[in-house]
Design a protein around this motif. Structure first.
Motif, PDB file in Angstrom:
ATOM      1  N   GLU A  26       0.818  -1.212   0.000  1.00 16.90           N
ATOM      2  CA  GLU A  26       0.000   0.000   0.000  1.00 16.90           C
ATOM      3  C   GLU A  26       0.854   1.264   0.000  1.00 16.90           C
ATOM      4  OE1 GLU A  26      -2.513  -0.745   3.354  1.00 16.90           O
ATOM      5  OE2 GLU A  26      -3.853  -2.043   2.193  1.00 16.90           O
ATOM      6  N   ASP A  27       2.047   1.197   0.598  1.00 19.88           N
ATOM      7  CA  ASP A  27       2.949   2.354   0.597  1.00 19.88           C
ATOM      8  C   ASP A  27       3.640   2.546  -0.756  1.00 19.88           C
ATOM      9  OD1 ASP A  27       2.372   2.912   3.234  1.00 19.88           O
ATOM     10  OD2 ASP A  27       4.211   2.021   4.027  1.00 19.88           O
ATOM     11  N   THR A  28       3.734   1.475  -1.552  1.00 16.55           N
ATOM     12  CA  THR A  28       4.500   1.505  -2.789  1.00 16.55           C
ATOM     13  C   THR A  28       3.635   1.654  -4.041  1.00 16.55           C
ATOM     14  OG1 THR A  28       6.139   0.069  -1.764  1.00 16.55           O
ATOM     15  CG2 THR A  28       6.224   0.248  -4.152  1.00 16.55           C
ATOM     16  N   TYR A  29       2.501   0.988  -4.062  1.00 19.23           N
ATOM     17  CA  TYR A  29       1.663   0.929  -5.259  1.00 19.23           C
ATOM     18  C   TYR A  29       0.340   1.640  -5.034  1.00 19.23           C
ATOM     19  CZ  TYR A  29       4.980  -2.703  -6.498  1.00 19.23           C
ATOM     20  OH  TYR A  29       6.130  -3.389  -6.769  1.00 19.23           O
ATOM     21  N   LYS A  30      -0.318   1.989  -6.126  1.00 15.37           N
ATOM     22  CA  LYS A  30      -1.667   2.536  -6.029  1.00 15.37           C
ATOM     23  C   LYS A  30      -2.485   1.985  -7.190  1.00 15.37           C
ATOM     24  CE  LYS A  30      -0.846   6.712  -8.710  1.00 15.37           C
ATOM     25  NZ  LYS A  30      -0.992   8.137  -8.773  1.00 15.37           N
ATOM     26  N   PHE A  31      -3.774   1.868  -6.970  1.00 12.95           N
ATOM     27  CA  PHE A  31      -4.679   1.412  -8.011  1.00 12.95           C
ATOM     28  C   PHE A  31      -4.994   2.591  -8.922  1.00 12.95           C
ATOM     29  CE2 PHE A  31      -5.469  -1.672  -4.641  1.00 12.95           C
ATOM     30  CZ  PHE A  31      -5.379  -2.849  -5.352  1.00 12.95           C
TER      31      PHE A  31
END
Length: 42
Positions: A26-31
């Motif tokens: 969640e800290d690295t990727y986003k939808f």
């Protein structure tokens, strides 16, 4: 490979797979909605 419950398996390709914790994911990727732009709605 062991990963905690709720973690993700990141698969870039068959030679690049690894487990990543939910927090790190969640800290690295986003939808994004990029897929929605490419795939017609039925």
């Amino acid at each position: 490979m062991q990963i905690a419950a709720g973690s993700f398996i990141n698969i870039t390709n068959v030679d690049d797979m690894y487990g990543i914790s939910q927090r790190d994911f969640e800290d690295t990727y986003k939808f994004t909605d990029e897929l929605e732009k490419k795939v017609p709605k039925l």
